[in-house]
Design an enzyme around this catalytic site. Structure first.
Site, mmCIF file in Angstrom:
data_model
loop_
_atom_site.group_PDB
_atom_site.id
_atom_site.type_symbol
_atom_site.label_atom_id
_atom_site.label_comp_id
_atom_site.label_asym_id
_atom_site.label_seq_id
_atom_site.Cartn_x
_atom_site.Cartn_y
_atom_site.Cartn_z
ATOM 1 N N ASP A 108 1.027 -1.492 0.205
ATOM 2 C CA ASP A 108 -0.071 -0.035 -0.021
ATOM 3 C C ASP A 108 0.848 1.290 0.050
ATOM 4 O OD1 ASP A 108 -2.120 -1.573 0.255
ATOM 5 O OD2 ASP A 108 -2.276 -1.510 2.236
ATOM 6 N N ASP A 128 -4.644 -3.331 4.748
ATOM 7 C CA ASP A 128 -4.917 -3.100 6.473
ATOM 8 C C ASP A 128 -6.266 -2.996 7.018
ATOM 9 O OD1 ASP A 128 -5.868 -0.920 4.961
ATOM 10 O OD2 ASP A 128 -4.585 0.372 5.525
ATOM 11 N N ASP A 159 -9.353 -6.539 3.033
ATOM 12 C CA ASP A 159 -7.904 -6.464 1.723
ATOM 13 C C ASP A 159 -7.393 -7.847 2.621
ATOM 14 O OD1 ASP A 159 -7.319 -4.123 1.088
ATOM 15 O OD2 ASP A 159 -6.516 -3.332 2.647
#
Ligand code: ADP
Ligand code: MG
Length: 885
Positions: free
Chosen positions: A327, A632, A636
């Site tokens: 990310d 997070d 996901d």
């Protein structure tokens, strides 16, 4: 008696002597804790220590040895028998100690990754371990949390939970606060209750704890749940298999030695005891255990580098990682967002100030604006209302509690002079929370006059198509093509400067409009744009470069605008000139196969949703990559699970992603992934080191005996000596190798293949060649001494014994390098130096201390003996130091 779900919130408060506005006092908490105990499900009983101790002796060959020793004892060989017993006992103690150590570090791990809960006590929100919760605690639930206890919901903001763990029903259940009058509801129908162990799939809420630990619905069925068993890692499995083969080989060789010995005329009984001792020494029964110890020691080192391993097997897989999909926001960047620019009514307004600090000004050109800009103030107020975070001062510094993106909007509002109380005359009627799929968030507010407004903020390209109007100085006007183009231009300009863009819009609602979310966010009036900066973390650029050198590709994944993502990727030197940037909408159109064909060239995925992550993982894996994937949010979790190394965020991560992951970053930092991979590689290399050391030692031990009987000579080693060698050299030096520092080039070559066998990359060759040489030099030492003193067998055996030990203790330094012993400073590993010195001291004691001489069949050696011994013992290591093979 009424059930919890039948009671009003006030009744629940009364019954539990708590109010939602205050929370429990710390006194109440400690009283209740001592009364009801921890909020934990009782897990299976631990294996008692003495059983673990006894298990060290259950090995088949050890039992045979013990039986043989018993026979020896009965035949009158007391000294030998007792010596062997003692050695076996000490060996068992070492095994026990190692197992305990591994166990303890795993326990510690469990504690570190234990779930936390947000609880309101003494009028303050705090984070405590979930197990500390007591009945009456007020807890807050957020999307992605595991519900920490059974709770009665008192506030729900679109709260939905997924209760399949409990009810088997995988559709989320909407939760609300109102009491239910029916009296015979099953768990799934108690929609004002949250149950321990279920998952918050959407929204947020507040509840009162009404049941903890075993007094929860989950607790009642806990006994039915399967116990968690330790699953061996791939390497442990490979070694266990190898161990079986080695046992057979060792036993066959031993039988050969015994048979040959008997044919040569050695007494059967002597040969039997020697053979069994040899088998015990030569079988690397402790190998899987030492591997576990090495893995768990490595895990502790990783903790120091702020990475928590949740599955031991991840330590191995980490070393194989070839792609890191990370990310951007919060992992590669600081997550300290600051609004730098605002676009409003065709004007670009610059905002000064850094971080979350509320000092700063608004400038148009060089002209400062204060409160003379009603539209700006309105926009900032809307940003403050459509918000899910809180500004706090900690140690004199402003920090954001909640989403940093929202926090940045609060800070901007503060800069124009709005206070937390501004807008208190309006009431928030409904909230549709932000999530990465929708990329927007809305609130419905009602003012004093009963007028309702919808405020929606989110990704500009998502919002703009939903807008039909745009605000202007007079009020609002139709959003024409030209206005749209201006706005799009402004978005591009912001994104090119690496700014994260957020649009804000509103819609007046007449009273009769349904509040059903599906129909709300349309016909909006565009207000303005925020451009916020989120600086890259300082250490990330270097970490990405290091990964590249180590053959690991770094891929950035973000929900942000393509241009923002590209600008930051360029900044971080992540995107090569011919590298591709793919957008979520393009991904949608591609099949996994199509993606596979180009994915090697893609470095940035922008405007993606969590669902895309799964596709990305699959495509990389199809190309044979070992993929590390970060995440997070709840959504996901599937991608994290599908990846080879799932990585979750310690600070911003949700319980659900943490549970799905095998690695947790305590600091949310990309650079920590790099450290963990480095450590993973190192641990694997260290395991190779001691496998090599142990097996080469064993080969040497067997061969010296085999050669001797083949040549028709007396046995160069007696059973106690063999066992002693096994104990001392297999013990400390092998463990010290497990603590070795990496070679200088660990991060300078590509990742290893996960399919690689134990003996890959020349390890088998090294073991055999060193083993043979160790056997030969030991035999030579024995022959030379014995031929000169045929009447004194003990002399020859002492020299052989000493040569074998010294050859192994020198060889241990060879094991530290895949290239040559001369590549490395031998004093670098202080544990190893200490282990070797103490082994030598133990050797000297056995040789020179008179009371031990009859037990170990030794005599004192002279200087000339030592010259012979050391000269020969150094040969295997020094020789191969030159050949570098
Ligand atoms: P990232 O991968 O950067 O975390 P997100 O999915 O969180 O991406 O965000 C995607 C886009 O959604 C952002 O570029 C921004 O425009 C918008 N956005 C992010 N956070 C919020 C929020 N709290 N409220 C409204 N919009 C947001
Ligand atoms: Mg985000």
């Amino acid at each position: 008696m009424k059930k919890w779900y039948q009671l009003d919130v006030e009744q629940v408060e009364q019954k539990l002597q708590v109010t939602v506005s205050r929370g429990l006092t710390s006194k109440q908490v400690s009283e209740r804790q001592s009364q009801y105990g921890y909020n934990m499900l009782e897990t299976n009983k631990q294996t008692p220590r003495w059983i673990i101790f006894l298990k060290q002796f259950q090995d088949f060959m050890v039992l045979v040895l013990l039986a043989a020793t018993l026979i020896a004892g009965m035949l009158g060989e007391f000294v030998d028998a007792i010596a062997i017993m003692v050695i076996v006992l000490v060996n068992g103690c070492i095994g026990y100690f190692q197992e305990q150590k591994a166990e303890k570090s795993l326990e510690k791990l469990k504690e570190l990754s234990a779930p936390m809960a947000n609880v309101f006590r003494d009028k303050k929100w705090e984070k405590v371990a979930s197990k500390e919760l007591v009945i009456g605690d007020i807890v807050r639930l957020n999307t992605g949390d595991r519900v920490p206890a059974d709770i009665r919901i008192v506030k729900s903001v679109s709260l939905e939970t997924e209760e399949s763990a409990l009810t088997g029903e995988s559709l989320p259940v909407m939760k609300h606060a109102a009491a239910i009058s029916r009296s015979d509801l099953d768990a799934q129908d108690q929609v004002n209750m949250g149950f321990k162990g279920t998952m918050v799939s959407r929204g947020s809420g507040i509840g009162i704890v009404v049941g903890t630990g075993m007094n929860t619905v989950m607790g009642q069925i806990a006994s039915l749940m399967s116990s968690t068993k330790k699953i061996p890692t791939p390497l442990e499995r490979k070694l266990a298999e190898l161990g079986k083969i080695l046992i057979v080989v060792a036993i066959l060789l031993t039988i050969l030695v015994v048979v040959l010995g008997v044919i040569q005329g050695h007494p059967i009984y002597n040969m039997f005891l020697a053979g069994v001792s040899l088998a015990v020494a030569a079988i690397p029964e402790g190998l899987p255990a030492i591997v576990t110890v090495a893995l768990s020691l490595g895990v502790q080192r990783m903790i120091r580098k702020r990475a928590i391993v949740r599955k031991l097997s991840a330590v191995e897989t980490l070393g194989c990682a070839s792609v890191i999909c990370s990310d951007k926001t919060g992992t590669m960047t600081e997550n300290e967002m600051t609004v730098k620019e605002i676009y409003l009514n065709g004007e670009t307004i610059t905002v000064t100030g850094d971080g979350f600090d509320v000092e700063g000004d608004f400038l148009i050109g060089n002209k400062k604006i204060k409160q003379d800009h009603p539209n700006l103030e309105n926009m900032l107020l809307y940003g403050q209302l459509c918000n899910n975070s809180e500004l706090q001062i900690k140690k004199g510094k402003y920090i954001v509690n909640g989403d940093p993106t929202d926090g940045a909007l609060l800070v901007a509002a503060r800069k124009i002079g709005l206070s937390p109380l501004s807008g208190q005359n309006v009431e928030i009627v409904k909230e549709i929370p932000f999530d990465s799929d929708r990329k927007r968030m809305s609130v419905i507010i009602e003012d004093d006059n009963g007028r309702r407004f919808l405020i929606t903020k989110g990704a500009p390209d998502v919002l703009l198509p939903r807008c039909n109007y745009v605000v202007d100085q007079e009020g609002r006007k139709l959003l024409k093509k030209h206005d749209k183009e201006l706005i799009e231009q402004a978005i591009d300009q912001m994104a090119d400067k690496a700014l994260r863009t957020i649009a804000i819009s509103m819609r007046p609602l007449s009273k009769d409009v349904s509040l059903d979310s599906a129909f709300l966010e349309k016909d909006l009036t565009f207000i303005g744009l925020y451009g916020m900066i989120d600086p890259p973390r300082k250490e990330v650029k270097a970490a990405i470069a290091e990964c590249r050198e180590a053959g690991i590709k770094t891929v950035m994944i973000t929900g942000d605008h393509v241009k923002t993502a590209r600008a930051i990727a360029k900044d971080l030197n992540l995107l090569p000139d011919n590298g591709l940037v793919l957008e979520g909408s393009e991904l949608n159109k591609m099949s996994v196969e199509e993606l596979e064909n180009i994915i090697e060239d893609v470095y940035v995925f922008a405007r993606v949703t969590p669902e895309h992550k799964l596709k990305i993982v699959k495509a990389f894996q199809a190309r044979g990559h070992i993929v590390a994937m970060t995440g997070d949010g709840v959504n996901d979790a599937p991608a994290i699970k599908a990846s080879d190394i799932g990585i979750s965020m310690g600070i911003s991560g949700t319980d659900v992603t943490k549970e799905a992951s095998s690695l947790v970053l305590m600091d949310d930092n990309f650079a920590t992934i790099k450290s963990a991979i480095q450590e993973g590689r190192n641990i694997y290399e260290n395991i190779r080191k001691f496998i090599r050391y142990l097996l080469a030692s064993n080969v040497g031990e067997i061969l010296v005996m085999l050669f001797a009987v083949l040549l028709g000579m007396p046995l160069p080693l007696v059973p106690v000596q063999i066992l002693w060698v096994n104990l001392v050299t297999d013990g400390l030096p092998a463990m010290a190798l497990g603590l070795d520092k990496p070679e200088a080039d660990v991060m300078k070559h590509g990742p290893r293949s996960p399919k690689e066998g134990v003996f890959a990359r020349g390890l088998g060759f090294k073991i055999i060649t060193r083993g043979i040489l160790i056997g030969i030099v030991t035999l030579i030492a024995f022959m030379v001494t014995y031929q000169n003193n045929p009447e004194n067998l003990v002399y020859g055996q002492t020299v052989a014994f000493t040569t074998l030990v010294m050859a192994q203790l020198i060889h241990v330094f060879d094991c530290r390098s895949e290239k040559s012993v001369f590549e490395r400073n031998p004093f670098e590993n202080i544990y190893l130096v200490f282990a070797v010195i103490s082994s030598i001291l133990l050797l000297l004691v056995v040789i020179y201390w008179e009371p031990l001489q009859p037990i170990f069949h030794t005599i004192s050696l002279g200087l000339r003996d030592w010259m012979l011994i050391l000269g020969l013992a150094a040969i295997p290591t020094v020789l191969f130091g030159f050949t570098k093979r």
